[in-house]
Design a protein around this motif. Sequence first.
Motif, mmCIF file in Angstrom:
data_model
loop_
_atom_site.group_PDB
_atom_site.id
_atom_site.type_symbol
_atom_site.label_atom_id
_atom_site.label_comp_id
_atom_site.label_asym_id
_atom_site.label_seq_id
_atom_site.Cartn_x
_atom_site.Cartn_y
_atom_site.Cartn_z
ATOM 1 N N ARG A 133 -55.056 6.625 15.106
ATOM 2 C CA ARG A 133 -55.111 5.981 16.424
ATOM 3 C C ARG A 133 -54.332 6.813 17.440
ATOM 4 N NH1 ARG A 133 -55.405 1.513 12.896
ATOM 5 N NH2 ARG A 133 -57.097 0.070 13.466
ATOM 6 N N THR A 134 -54.717 8.075 17.528
ATOM 7 C CA THR A 134 -53.972 8.981 18.407
ATOM 8 C C THR A 134 -54.152 8.638 19.886
ATOM 9 O OG1 THR A 134 -55.816 10.546 18.213
ATOM 10 C CG2 THR A 134 -53.925 10.901 16.777
ATOM 11 N N LEU A 135 -55.285 8.021 20.243
ATOM 12 C CA LEU A 135 -55.475 7.631 21.645
ATOM 13 C C LEU A 135 -54.475 6.536 22.047
ATOM 14 C CD1 LEU A 135 -59.348 7.646 22.113
ATOM 15 C CD2 LEU A 135 -57.675 9.124 23.243
ATOM 16 N N LEU A 136 -54.206 5.609 21.135
ATOM 17 C CA LEU A 136 -53.189 4.592 21.417
ATOM 18 C C LEU A 136 -51.810 5.236 21.511
ATOM 19 C CD1 LEU A 136 -54.092 1.428 19.290
ATOM 20 C CD2 LEU A 136 -53.849 1.578 21.772
ATOM 21 N N GLY A 137 -51.560 6.205 20.644
ATOM 22 C CA GLY A 137 -50.299 6.933 20.716
ATOM 23 C C GLY A 137 -50.159 7.659 22.039
ATOM 24 N N ALA A 138 -51.279 8.203 22.512
ATOM 25 C CA ALA A 138 -51.254 8.869 23.812
ATOM 26 C C ALA A 138 -50.927 7.880 24.923
ATOM 27 C CB ALA A 138 -52.610 9.531 24.083
ATOM 28 N N GLY A 139 -51.416 6.635 24.780
ATOM 29 C CA GLY A 139 -51.103 5.611 25.776
ATOM 30 C C GLY A 139 -49.614 5.329 25.858
ATOM 31 N N VAL A 140 -48.941 5.295 24.693
ATOM 32 C CA VAL A 140 -47.484 5.099 24.675
ATOM 33 C C VAL A 140 -46.790 6.251 25.384
ATOM 34 C CG1 VAL A 140 -45.449 4.922 23.192
ATOM 35 C CG2 VAL A 140 -47.556 3.741 22.563
ATOM 36 N N ALA A 147 -39.707 0.860 22.185
ATOM 37 C CA ALA A 147 -40.136 -0.539 22.149
ATOM 38 C C ALA A 147 -41.649 -0.657 21.966
ATOM 39 C CB ALA A 147 -39.696 -1.250 23.427
ATOM 40 N N LEU A 148 -42.409 0.129 22.717
ATOM 41 C CA LEU A 148 -43.868 0.072 22.613
ATOM 42 C C LEU A 148 -44.356 0.541 21.246
ATOM 43 C CD1 LEU A 148 -45.004 1.399 26.120
ATOM 44 C CD2 LEU A 148 -45.226 -0.938 25.248
ATOM 45 N N SER A 149 -43.775 1.642 20.761
ATOM 46 C CA SER A 149 -44.214 2.190 19.481
ATOM 47 C C SER A 149 -43.897 1.224 18.342
ATOM 48 C CB SER A 149 -43.545 3.544 19.228
ATOM 49 O OG SER A 149 -44.171 4.223 18.160
ATOM 50 N N TRP A 150 -42.745 0.584 18.403
ATOM 51 C CA TRP A 150 -42.406 -0.396 17.366
ATOM 52 C C TRP A 150 -43.384 -1.578 17.392
ATOM 53 C CZ3 TRP A 150 -40.723 -5.526 18.013
ATOM 54 C CH2 TRP A 150 -40.346 -6.166 16.819
ATOM 55 N N ALA A 151 -43.695 -2.089 18.592
ATOM 56 C CA ALA A 151 -44.593 -3.233 18.708
ATOM 57 C C ALA A 151 -45.994 -2.906 18.192
ATOM 58 C CB ALA A 151 -44.656 -3.699 20.162
ATOM 59 N N LEU A 152 -46.518 -1.723 18.548
ATOM 60 C CA LEU A 152 -47.853 -1.335 18.091
ATOM 61 C C LEU A 152 -47.850 -1.013 16.599
ATOM 62 C CD1 LEU A 152 -48.917 0.835 21.151
ATOM 63 C CD2 LEU A 152 -49.960 -1.315 20.426
ATOM 64 N N GLY A 179 -35.465 10.564 18.781
ATOM 65 C CA GLY A 179 -35.570 10.704 17.334
ATOM 66 C C GLY A 179 -36.079 9.439 16.669
ATOM 67 N N VAL A 180 -35.644 8.286 17.146
ATOM 68 C CA VAL A 180 -36.148 7.019 16.612
ATOM 69 C C VAL A 180 -37.653 6.918 16.867
ATOM 70 C CG1 VAL A 180 -36.050 4.506 16.839
ATOM 71 C CG2 VAL A 180 -33.930 5.843 16.849
ATOM 72 N N TYR A 181 -38.079 7.321 18.061
ATOM 73 C CA TYR A 181 -39.509 7.297 18.389
ATOM 74 C C TYR A 181 -40.305 8.225 17.465
ATOM 75 C CZ TYR A 181 -43.805 8.489 20.852
ATOM 76 O OH TYR A 181 -45.113 8.742 21.152
ATOM 77 N N VAL A 182 -39.747 9.379 17.140
ATOM 78 C CA VAL A 182 -40.415 10.304 16.218
ATOM 79 C C VAL A 182 -40.673 9.609 14.882
ATOM 80 C CG1 VAL A 182 -40.111 12.414 14.861
ATOM 81 C CG2 VAL A 182 -39.548 12.405 17.297
ATOM 82 N N ASN A 183 -39.692 8.849 14.399
ATOM 83 C CA ASN A 183 -39.872 8.112 13.152
ATOM 84 C C ASN A 183 -40.925 7.021 13.292
ATOM 85 O OD1 ASN A 183 -37.669 8.465 10.752
ATOM 86 N ND2 ASN A 183 -36.835 9.171 12.711
ATOM 87 N N LEU A 184 -40.853 6.258 14.371
ATOM 88 C CA LEU A 184 -41.770 5.131 14.550
ATOM 89 C C LEU A 184 -43.207 5.571 14.777
ATOM 90 C CD1 LEU A 184 -39.646 2.816 16.905
ATOM 91 C CD2 LEU A 184 -39.903 2.663 14.424
ATOM 92 N N SER A 185 -43.405 6.792 15.286
ATOM 93 C CA SER A 185 -44.748 7.217 15.700
ATOM 94 C C SER A 185 -45.692 7.500 14.546
ATOM 95 C CB SER A 185 -44.651 8.461 16.591
ATOM 96 O OG SER A 185 -44.103 9.557 15.868
ATOM 97 N N ILE A 186 -45.230 7.336 13.308
ATOM 98 C CA ILE A 186 -46.138 7.592 12.181
ATOM 99 C C ILE A 186 -47.330 6.647 12.179
ATOM 100 C CG2 ILE A 186 -44.338 8.573 10.712
ATOM 101 C CD1 ILE A 186 -44.206 5.870 9.281
#
Length: 493
Positions: free
Chosen positions: A375-382, A419-424, A361-368
């Motif tokens: 930058r959906t390709l970067l999101g796909a990388g995560v 962690a990755l989604s927050w950093a990006l 759920g935290v990742y769902v929030n961060l993924s905005i």
Amino acid sequence: MNPLKRLASQTAIYGVSSVFGRFLNYLLVPLFTYTFAPAEYGVVSEFYAYMGFLAVLLVFGLETGYFRFREGGEHAPETVYATALRFVVLANGGFFLLLLLLQQPLAALLRYPDHPEYIWWVAAILALDSVGLVAFARLRAEQLAVRFAAIKVIEIGVNIGLNLFFIVLCRRAFESDPHSLLGGLWNPAIGVGYIFLANLAASAVKLLLLGPQLRGVPGAFDGALFARLIRYSMPMVIIGFAGIVNEMLDRAALKYLLPHDLETNLAQLGIYSACYKLSILMTLFIQAFRYAGEPFFFAYARQTDARRIYAQVLNAFVIFCVFIFLLVTLYIDLFKFFIGAPYRVGLEVVPVLLLANLLLGVYVNLSIWYKLTDRTLLGAGVALTGAAVTVALLLWWVPVYGYMGAAWATLVCYAVMVALSWALGRRYYPVPYDLKRVFGYLALGLALYGADRLLVERAGLHAFLAGTLLLAAFLLIAFTLDGRRLLRGLRPA
């Protein structure tokens, strides 16, 4: 209306269908686990895991793509919807026909040669649900949450009713008199297959109710728009597919990775899947939040205070999720009766899976960050990184630690993705998240859970009393620290 209040009200309405409705649906779990042996229930769990993977592929990420281009202002919303819907209908029609032709060899490949009908039943469910998802996306975008909720509840009601009809009424009638009217509708050879049949009928009813969104769709298919739409959306397929790897690969793979015979592996799969259901409240809240949150994030992105609001949303989200974590873990002696006695040996996975879903759920929030910046390709990388972690840990831990290894693999995967989604996100779409509060509430939840184990196992305090005291302590702390702030945020603007 205040944006936080609007998001909360939309989440609450979706919650009626998602939390209340699917909670009713999950009440079938006691029926299944008290009726079928773990190995039989393992068959159902395996097929629904496969369906999770295919469901992502068959929508092609067009839900999110629809929201993105509908709010972009470059195309009429009707044209965006018509383009997405017509493609999904055509693709899923072809998919169903292909699996109908290949049902026997696929059934043999999955080691169910005597039940090829499972293949086309599942294919039909997937095709109907995929088309329905696009229609539901339109309801969400138009903020027709009440209609959305009503159709969802009706679908769930049909599914529950037919399961009770077949598994309870018809099965009992067959046991009393196989030649009776109701008894003749029960075929022991189908067994758990009635679960698929009930689902198929419910999906068909849902599509009928979505008729106004499917018939006479205004707008024509736009080829140029489709090229942009699919280019934006396809990385979402990778993200979604990787997400399903993280969420469901454990249940699809346990049959093959556990070091026992096939019957025992299926039984272990059944136990793990049943205990997974005890994280229902967390899963359903996250689903309700997703339904309301995704269109909200896109629609509110142009406001000057958007990032501040997104930070407040995450804070409130974590508070509520930690509450759910404590509610289930502190009262596990009550929740365990949700599943049959043979399945309760796996209860140790429940806290781990609850925490894993909280991180999801935290990742769902961060993924905005990648959705709003394209930058959906970067999101796909995560997402792919998370999937790689899942696969590696399942291969390593399941043969050694059994289904407990699968639970820990899920937790580690989501921690890496957060962690990755927050950093990006800090680089591409910085949001002033209050990390001290977020981690503080997570730490508080874990500390209270640990205190409960000490009070019950070492101090001998009654589990219900200990749980009630600790849950009350959490609510008091949360209200003291954030209650007034949250209530202030929900007031009309």
